[in-house]
Design a protein around this motif. Sequence first.
Motif, mmCIF file in Angstrom:
data_model
loop_
_atom_site.group_PDB
_atom_site.id
_atom_site.type_symbol
_atom_site.label_atom_id
_atom_site.label_comp_id
_atom_site.label_asym_id
_atom_site.label_seq_id
_atom_site.Cartn_x
_atom_site.Cartn_y
_atom_site.Cartn_z
ATOM 1 N N GLY A 1 0.802 -1.217 0.000
ATOM 2 C CA GLY A 1 0.000 0.000 0.000
ATOM 3 C C GLY A 1 0.835 1.267 0.000
ATOM 4 O O GLY A 1 0.351 2.333 -0.383
ATOM 5 N N SER B 1 0.700 0.519 -6.679
ATOM 6 C CA SER B 1 -0.098 -0.398 -5.872
ATOM 7 C C SER B 1 -1.527 -0.511 -6.406
ATOM 8 O O SER B 1 -2.178 -1.549 -6.256
ATOM 9 N N MET C 1 -4.498 -1.699 2.031
ATOM 10 C CA MET C 1 -3.468 -0.939 1.315
ATOM 11 C C MET C 1 -3.395 0.517 1.789
ATOM 12 O O MET C 1 -2.311 1.087 1.919
ATOM 13 N N THR C 2 -4.535 1.118 2.067
ATOM 14 C CA THR C 2 -4.495 2.496 2.571
ATOM 15 C C THR C 2 -3.943 2.544 3.996
ATOM 16 O O THR C 2 -3.320 3.532 4.390
#
Length: 260
Positions: free
Chosen positions: A28, A34, A197-198
Amino acid sequence: MLGASIPEEYGGIGEDFNTNTGLAIELGASHSWSVSFAAHTGIGTLPILYYGTVEQKKKYLPKLSSGELKSAYCLTEPTSGSDALSAKTTAVLSNDGKYYLLNGQKMWITNGGFADILITFAQVEGDKFTCFIIDAKSEGFNRGKEENKMGIKGSSTRALFLDNVKVPVENILGEIGKGHYIAFNILNVGRFKLCAMTTGSAKKVASVGIEYSIGRKQFGQPISSFGAIKYKIAEQAIRIYAAESATYRVSDLINTKIKS
C-alpha cells in the motif's frame, strides 16, 4: 507477488488470506503502482479463481500469475456505478450459438490502457446480468484516452468501448443471469484489500512525518518536542493501530471461513 493468492497447481504460490492481507498492507505504500497491482491481483484475477471453470483456470491463471497477462475489471458505465444491475452493455447470442456479441461502454477502468483480458459485465437478453472474460485483442474492442486525474497518476484509467465484440460462449464466467454474485462478492474483497493498502500507505506517511518532525527545528529544538505536534503524531498512531487491528481481525475471520 502476482501469484500470491493463486494455487500452486495454477502457477502461483498459494498463500493464505492472512498472508495476502499482510502483502497488501506492505504494498500500500508503493504509490500509484499499488493501484495497478491491486486491480490485477484482486478484482482482475479473483473472479476467475473463485468462479472460473477448471478449463478457464488452466487457461488464464498461470499467465495472470506470471504477468504474461494483465487484467482489468469492467463494471462501471456512464449511467451505472454502484447500481451495477442497471448496466446498459448488452450481450446477444449469435445465430450459430458459438459466441455472444457485446455492445456498450465501460468507464474509469483501472489498467484499462494495457490490460490483456477484461472481466466484463453485460446484460444477456436485456435483463440477465452476466460476467464474461474478454480478450482485449478482439475485433471491435477499443480503448479511450487516459483520464486526466487529480491523483494516482501512475496508474492507467480509461473508458473502454465494445462494438460487436465476439466473445466465445466458453468465456462466460459463472452462470448466465448470476453475474451479480461475482460482481458484489469480488468487490467486497476488493474493498477490504483497499482498506489494507491504505493502512499501509498511512503507516508510510506517518513515518515520513515523524522523520520530518525530528529534523525540522524551530526555536532551537525539533518540532517533534512541541505538544501540538506530539498530539498529531499520537493521533496518527492510534488511528493506524485501530485500522490495522480491525483489518487483521476481518482477515482472519475470512481466512478461517475459507479453511472451514
